[in-house]
Write a protein that holds these residues in place. Structure first.
Motif, PDB file in Angstrom:
ATOM      1  N   LYS A  41       0.829  -1.211   0.000  1.00  0.00           N
ATOM      2  CA  LYS A  41       0.000   0.000   0.000  1.00  0.00           C
ATOM      3  C   LYS A  41       0.863   1.260   0.000  1.00  0.00           C
ATOM      4  O   LYS A  41       0.518   2.262  -0.648  1.00  0.00           O
ATOM      5  CB  LYS A  41      -0.932   0.013   1.213  1.00  0.00           C
ATOM      6  CG  LYS A  41      -2.093   0.990   1.086  1.00  0.00           C
ATOM      7  CD  LYS A  41      -3.050   0.557  -0.027  1.00  0.00           C
ATOM      8  CE  LYS A  41      -4.237   1.489  -0.145  1.00  0.00           C
ATOM      9  NZ  LYS A  41      -5.143   1.056  -1.248  1.00  0.00           N
ATOM     10  N   SER A  42       1.988   1.227   0.719  1.00  0.00           N
ATOM     11  CA  SER A  42       2.861   2.402   0.729  1.00  0.00           C
ATOM     12  C   SER A  42       3.446   2.656  -0.660  1.00  0.00           C
ATOM     13  O   SER A  42       3.589   3.810  -1.086  1.00  0.00           O
ATOM     14  CB  SER A  42       3.993   2.230   1.758  1.00  0.00           C
ATOM     15  OG  SER A  42       4.878   1.186   1.388  1.00  0.00           O
ATOM     16  N   LEU A  43       3.752   1.581  -1.395  1.00  0.00           N
ATOM     17  CA  LEU A  43       4.261   1.742  -2.755  1.00  0.00           C
ATOM     18  C   LEU A  43       3.155   2.220  -3.698  1.00  0.00           C
ATOM     19  O   LEU A  43       3.402   3.017  -4.598  1.00  0.00           O
ATOM     20  CB  LEU A  43       4.861   0.426  -3.253  1.00  0.00           C
ATOM     21  CG  LEU A  43       6.213   0.065  -2.628  1.00  0.00           C
ATOM     22  CD1 LEU A  43       6.556  -1.394  -2.884  1.00  0.00           C
ATOM     23  CD2 LEU A  43       7.315   0.980  -3.176  1.00  0.00           C
ATOM     24  N   GLU A  44       1.937   1.754  -3.473  1.00  0.00           N
ATOM     25  CA  GLU A  44       0.797   2.235  -4.266  1.00  0.00           C
ATOM     26  C   GLU A  44       0.597   3.735  -4.038  1.00  0.00           C
ATOM     27  O   GLU A  44       0.454   4.512  -5.004  1.00  0.00           O
ATOM     28  CB  GLU A  44      -0.466   1.468  -3.874  1.00  0.00           C
ATOM     29  CG  GLU A  44      -1.729   1.946  -4.571  1.00  0.00           C
ATOM     30  CD  GLU A  44      -2.991   1.330  -3.987  1.00  0.00           C
ATOM     31  OE1 GLU A  44      -4.071   1.965  -4.121  1.00  0.00           O
ATOM     32  OE2 GLU A  44      -2.922   0.242  -3.389  1.00  0.00           O
ATOM     33  N   GLU A  45       0.596   4.161  -2.772  1.00  0.00           N
ATOM     34  CA  GLU A  45       0.391   5.575  -2.460  1.00  0.00           C
ATOM     35  C   GLU A  45       1.573   6.428  -2.915  1.00  0.00           C
ATOM     36  O   GLU A  45       1.394   7.556  -3.386  1.00  0.00           O
ATOM     37  CB  GLU A  45       0.146   5.736  -0.963  1.00  0.00           C
ATOM     38  CG  GLU A  45      -1.171   5.097  -0.513  1.00  0.00           C
ATOM     39  CD  GLU A  45      -1.400   5.191   0.985  1.00  0.00           C
ATOM     40  OE1 GLU A  45      -0.506   5.718   1.692  1.00  0.00           O
ATOM     41  OE2 GLU A  45      -2.474   4.754   1.449  1.00  0.00           O
ATOM     42  N   PHE A  46       2.788   5.893  -2.785  1.00  0.00           N
ATOM     43  CA  PHE A  46       3.995   6.583  -3.250  1.00  0.00           C
ATOM     44  C   PHE A  46       3.901   6.840  -4.749  1.00  0.00           C
ATOM     45  O   PHE A  46       4.182   7.947  -5.235  1.00  0.00           O
ATOM     46  CB  PHE A  46       5.219   5.730  -2.921  1.00  0.00           C
ATOM     47  CG  PHE A  46       6.484   6.134  -3.617  1.00  0.00           C
ATOM     48  CD1 PHE A  46       7.162   7.283  -3.252  1.00  0.00           C
ATOM     49  CD2 PHE A  46       7.000   5.349  -4.642  1.00  0.00           C
ATOM     50  CE1 PHE A  46       8.345   7.648  -3.890  1.00  0.00           C
ATOM     51  CE2 PHE A  46       8.173   5.704  -5.284  1.00  0.00           C
ATOM     52  CZ  PHE A  46       8.846   6.855  -4.912  1.00  0.00           C
ATOM     53  N   THR A  47       3.470   5.816  -5.502  1.00  0.00           N
ATOM     54  CA  THR A  47       3.346   5.950  -6.956  1.00  0.00           C
ATOM     55  C   THR A  47       2.328   7.014  -7.329  1.00  0.00           C
ATOM     56  O   THR A  47       2.562   7.842  -8.225  1.00  0.00           O
ATOM     57  CB  THR A  47       2.950   4.598  -7.575  1.00  0.00           C
ATOM     58  OG1 THR A  47       3.971   3.628  -7.282  1.00  0.00           O
ATOM     59  CG2 THR A  47       2.777   4.707  -9.081  1.00  0.00           C
ATOM     60  N   LYS A  48       1.175   7.028  -6.638  1.00  0.00           N
ATOM     61  CA  LYS A  48       0.134   8.019  -6.939  1.00  0.00           C
ATOM     62  C   LYS A  48       0.591   9.433  -6.598  1.00  0.00           C
ATOM     63  O   LYS A  48       0.267  10.389  -7.309  1.00  0.00           O
ATOM     64  CB  LYS A  48      -1.145   7.675  -6.183  1.00  0.00           C
ATOM     65  CG  LYS A  48      -1.833   6.411  -6.688  1.00  0.00           C
ATOM     66  CD  LYS A  48      -3.046   6.062  -5.848  1.00  0.00           C
ATOM     67  CE  LYS A  48      -3.737   4.811  -6.373  1.00  0.00           C
ATOM     68  NZ  LYS A  48      -4.889   4.415  -5.527  1.00  0.00           N
ATOM     69  N   ARG A  49       1.362   9.561  -5.523  1.00  0.00           N
ATOM     70  CA  ARG A  49       1.788  10.895  -5.091  1.00  0.00           C
ATOM     71  C   ARG A  49       2.849  11.491  -5.994  1.00  0.00           C
ATOM     72  O   ARG A  49       3.009  12.720  -6.057  1.00  0.00           O
ATOM     73  CB  ARG A  49       2.299  10.847  -3.645  1.00  0.00           C
ATOM     74  CG  ARG A  49       1.173  10.816  -2.629  1.00  0.00           C
ATOM     75  CD  ARG A  49       1.701  10.658  -1.223  1.00  0.00           C
ATOM     76  NE  ARG A  49       2.692  11.653  -0.883  1.00  0.00           N
ATOM     77  CZ  ARG A  49       3.304  11.724   0.309  1.00  0.00           C
ATOM     78  NH1 ARG A  49       2.973  10.843   1.253  1.00  0.00           N
ATOM     79  NH2 ARG A  49       4.198  12.653   0.553  1.00  0.00           N
ATOM     80  N   THR A  50       3.602  10.653  -6.723  1.00  0.00           N
ATOM     81  CA  THR A  50       4.639  11.193  -7.604  1.00  0.00           C
ATOM     82  C   THR A  50       4.045  12.018  -8.732  1.00  0.00           C
ATOM     83  O   THR A  50       4.746  12.784  -9.388  1.00  0.00           O
ATOM     84  CB  THR A  50       5.501  10.065  -8.214  1.00  0.00           C
ATOM     85  OG1 THR A  50       4.650   9.119  -8.884  1.00  0.00           O
ATOM     86  CG2 THR A  50       6.311   9.356  -7.149  1.00  0.00           C
TER      87      THR A  50
ATOM     88  N   SER B 161       1.852  14.361  -8.254  1.00  0.00           N
ATOM     89  CA  SER B 161       1.581  15.728  -7.781  1.00  0.00           C
ATOM     90  C   SER B 161       2.730  16.326  -6.965  1.00  0.00           C
ATOM     91  O   SER B 161       2.838  17.540  -6.856  1.00  0.00           O
ATOM     92  CB  SER B 161       0.310  15.746  -6.934  1.00  0.00           C
ATOM     93  OG  SER B 161       0.413  14.826  -5.858  1.00  0.00           O
ATOM     94  N   ASP B 162       3.568  15.500  -6.373  1.00  0.00           N
ATOM     95  CA  ASP B 162       4.714  16.031  -5.634  1.00  0.00           C
ATOM     96  C   ASP B 162       5.882  15.050  -5.752  1.00  0.00           C
ATOM     97  O   ASP B 162       5.836  14.109  -6.534  1.00  0.00           O
ATOM     98  CB  ASP B 162       4.362  16.304  -4.165  1.00  0.00           C
ATOM     99  CG  ASP B 162       3.830  15.051  -3.462  1.00  0.00           C
ATOM    100  OD1 ASP B 162       4.164  13.931  -3.887  1.00  0.00           O
ATOM    101  OD2 ASP B 162       3.095  15.198  -2.474  1.00  0.00           O
TER     102      ASP B 162
END
Length: 344
Positions: A47-56, A58-59
């Protein structure tokens, strides 16, 4: 999805290594042998890698920061320090894993608060990665409470396995065809439910013909089945998803458990990888029957605690049911019943 996991001094584990991961992976063992800790850890990494990927998009986040926050809110450690996850009496933990052909690691000591410094530095993004965790307690009734605790109060209570799940359940259903084999699962689940759970504004209701019921009027087991139907309908659960289920048997009648395991097997055939922990003989026996019938490997990890250490025994259910603590408990009960019958 995951092809390797190695732990050192994490939680109750001194050393633990998991390889040859299959489409369905089941963890069993007595209470306090680390089953939930393991599937929560795998979920946290994914999940942290999923969220990390989505956040790249926008930031420019650092995976170390995303991972640390996810560990904190999933495990909600005492004293608000990640260092509480280090095995008692040890000074440092280390985790290594391989997910989607990429290697990741992190390590930290017992004094770590909320920052991880020793970690994979250039974590690659993983487009399309999707992880879901279904905890033992249903969330549909407590949806507003879970949201308030995590969004407004930001205090410990319902951990982020619950919060992430309600965010997935909030996704609106869109028009379009559902993947064929998932549609079959959906139809079977709704047959078990004898109706369907639908979202009305910000609340969920159960519909059976013209009758409508609030979630507080619906049986716990039905609500668990309803979570799966909702996730299929809004396409949060689809091909490629990594699905984690803690005690899928909770609040279900044995016959419904057998049907649910059939659904999970069909989900695995539809391209969904499943990690589950269970105390149920019915769950592992049904999985063994399915594995032998379809000659499909299903990995069983049996955890045993001795002298404060956890050992793991691995087996493939397609080769039959191995000796394990759940079987032992069933045999003890049978033998006690026989003794009572034979007593003069």
């Amino acid at each position: 999805m995951f092809s390797y996991l190695k732990l050192e001094d994490f939680s109750c584990f001194t050393k633990f290594e998991l390889q040859s991961i299959t489409k369905i992976n089941v963890f069993i063992g007595a209470n306090d042998t680390g089953k939930t800790h393991l599937i929560k850890l795998l979920y946290t990494i994914a999940k942290s890698l999923e969220e990390f990927t989505k956040r790249t998009e926008s930031d420019q986040p650092d995976w170390r920061e995303v991972l640390a926050e996810k560990l904190f809110w999933v495990y909600q450690p005492e004293s608000n320090k990640l260092g509480q996850l280090v095995k008692k009496g040890e000074s440092r933990l280390k985790v290594e894993t391989r997910l989607l052909d990429e290697n990741y690691y992190f390590a930290f000591g017992k004094d770590t608060a909320r920052q991880i410094t020793d970690c994979t530095e250039l974590a690659p993004t993983q487009p399309g990665l999707n992880a879901l965790f279904i905890p033992p307690k249903e969330v549909l009734t407590a949806l507003d409470a879970i949201a308030t605790i995590n969004e407004q109060l930001q205090i410990f209570g319902f951990d982020h396995t619950y919060y992430d799940l309600i965010k997935a359940l909030r996704v609106p259903t869109t028009k379009g065809n559902i993947q064929k084999n998932l549609k079959e699962v959906l139809t079977s689940l709704e047959h078990l439910l004898t109706g369907e759970i639908v979202k009305k504004q910000d609340q969920f209701i159960f519909k059976r013909g013209r009758e409508k019921y609030g979630m507080s009027q619906l049986a716990e087991g039905f609500k668990k089945l309803g979570i799966l139907t909702t996730l299929i309908r809004n396409r949060s659960l689809n091909q490629g998803t990594i699905l984690f289920i803690d005690e899928p048997e909770a609040n279900l009648h044995p016959q419904a458990i057998h049907s649910l395991v059939d659904m999970l097997f069909l989900l695995s055939k539809a391209g969904i990888t499943i990690y589950a922990s269970t105390h149920s003989y019915s769950v592992i026996k049904k999985l063994e029957i399915l594995a032998r019938k379809h000659q499909e490997s299903i990995q069983l990890c049996s955890l045993t605690k001795s002298n404060g250490d956890i050992t793991a025994q691995f087996s493939d259910l397609s080769e039959g049911m191995p000796d394990n603590p759940i079987i032992d408990a069933a045999i003890e009960l049978y033998e006690e019943d026989v003794r009572l019958e034979l007593e003069p």
